[in-house]
Design an enzyme around this catalytic site. Structure first.
Site, PDB file in Angstrom:
ATOM      1  CG  HIS A 151     -11.722 -21.746  51.845  1.00  0.00           C
ATOM      2  ND1 HIS A 151     -11.767 -20.517  51.302  1.00  0.00           N
ATOM      3  CD2 HIS A 151     -12.438 -21.394  53.248  1.00  0.00           C
ATOM      4  CE1 HIS A 151     -12.012 -19.624  51.499  1.00  0.00           C
ATOM      5  NE2 HIS A 151     -12.457 -20.252  52.817  1.00  0.00           N
TER       6      HIS A 151
ATOM      7  CG  ASN B 205     -11.569 -15.166  52.855  1.00  0.00           C
ATOM      8  OD1 ASN B 205     -12.145 -14.448  52.346  1.00  0.00           O
ATOM      9  ND2 ASN B 205     -11.226 -15.886  53.346  1.00  0.00           N
TER      10      ASN B 205
ATOM     11  CD  GLU C 218     -10.911 -19.512  47.588  1.00  0.00           C
ATOM     12  OE1 GLU C 218     -10.786 -18.706  47.638  1.00  0.00           O
ATOM     13  OE2 GLU C 218     -10.412 -19.971  49.139  1.00  0.00           O
TER      14      GLU C 218
ATOM     15  CB  SER D 293     -11.008 -19.119  56.192  1.00  0.00           C
ATOM     16  OG  SER D 293     -11.735 -18.591  57.122  1.00  0.00           O
TER      17      SER D 293
END
Length: 322
Positions: free
Chosen positions: A174, A224, A186, A151
């Site tokens: 992810h 993120n 992701e 991440s």
């Protein structure tokens, strides 16, 4: 980034997306290519990924350093499945039937010798990840797909010690915590990633009941990259004394319609996770390194040292019953 390199990246992205639009058909069957999945790391993320893969009918091998780590991971899967079985009125043998598809081992190379897909979910340390994938590259099948659940790190950096052919079969997958509940995955890809591989992985993500989104290999991917600055602003509000933790959470739930406030969310995902993302960005991320916004504050570093990591430790910004 120059205008020329930016236009090249956008052109590459359009090519990938155009190809995938033609591939998002029911005849993309991931089970024709992927049947055995090796997952490295039996912690919260690794065990969660193992659960959803086995629950969807895939054979899974779960690896970790010690048998105690594996036992904790399998127990977490069993507990999660039992909870789901009660809620959905599953038959008595449902939990065990899923667990029977998960084997575990502390033998690092044996875990992936017959795997079609390797998913790494170990500590967010670039050197350790690189060493792991370098070792696995020597024993995995040439057709095996490598994926990192990172991440905070770039796929390009994690795969830097691999040969060019393997790099073309390396992505980020992810997942989000808790894996059994969160629907998003992701898929971050390199410029040299084969579009056929991305089509396959999108089909596989759908097959395990998740929703894939594609993103070029960029710091933080999508979620993120947007979420970390938001959390930083929330912490700075409180650290300056402008508002309380409770009032910030209430404001974002009632004013922005978010299901959780930023401090509740940071406690759920783990303060150490956020800390490692910020530190990696501040130290090495292209275009972000040295940016003072991403330097962890003394207050945050103290919480990490004290072991206040959120729900998993029983205390973060809030206190929880273990």
């Amino acid at each position: 980034m120059s205008l020329t390199s930016n236009s090249t990246a956008l052109r590459r992205q359009r090519q990938v997306l155009d190809h995938l639009r033609g591939k998002e058909q029911p005849d993309v069957d991931p089970r024709a290519t992927i049947s055995h999945i090796a997952i490295y790391g039996a912690g919260i993320m690794g065990s969660g990924i193992a659960q959803v893969a086995a629950q969807s009918g895939y054979q899974v091998t779960l690896w970790d350093v010690t048998q105690a780590d594996l036992d904790r991971g399998i127990l977490a899967i069993r507990t999660s499945l039992a909870r789901s079985a009660r809620k959905t009125n599953q038959p008595a043998d449902w939990v065990q039937s899923i667990l029977s598809r998960i084997s575990s081992t502390t033998d690092q190379t044996a875990a992936c010798s017959s795997a079609d897909l390797v998913i790494e979910a170990i500590v967010e340390n670039l050197s350790i990840k690189q060493q792991l994938f370098s070792r696995l590259d020597k024993v995995a099948k040439p057709t095996c797909i490598f994926a990192t659940n990172t991440s905070s790190l770039l796929v390009a950096d994690v795969s830097a010690k691999l040969g060019e052919e393997r790099k073309q079969r390396m992505v980020a997958l992810h997942f989000f915590n808790p894996v059994a509940v969160m629907k998003l995955v992701e898929i971050a890809y390199l410029d040299g990633t084969d579009p056929e591989l991305l089509a396959l992985l999108k089909a596989w993500v759908h097959d395990i009941g998740k929703v894939p989104v594609l993103c070029r290999d960029t710091p933080g991917f999508i979620v993120n990259r947007l979420l970390v600055p938001y959390n930083i602003e929330a912490r700075q509000l409180v650290e300056r004394g402008d508002a309380t933790i409770e009032d910030v959470d209430t404001a974002m739930k009632l004013g922005a319609g978010y299901p959780m406030g930023p401090f509740e969310l940071m406690d759920m995902t783990g303060l150490d996770t956020g800390y490692h993302i910020m530190k990696a960005w501040y130290d090495t991320a292209p275009g972000l390194s040295g940016d003072p916004r991403f330097k962890p504050s003394p207050e945050m570093e103290q919480m990490i040292r004290d072991g206040y990591l959120g729900r998993k430790s029983g205390r973060g910004y809030y206190v929880y019953d273990k």
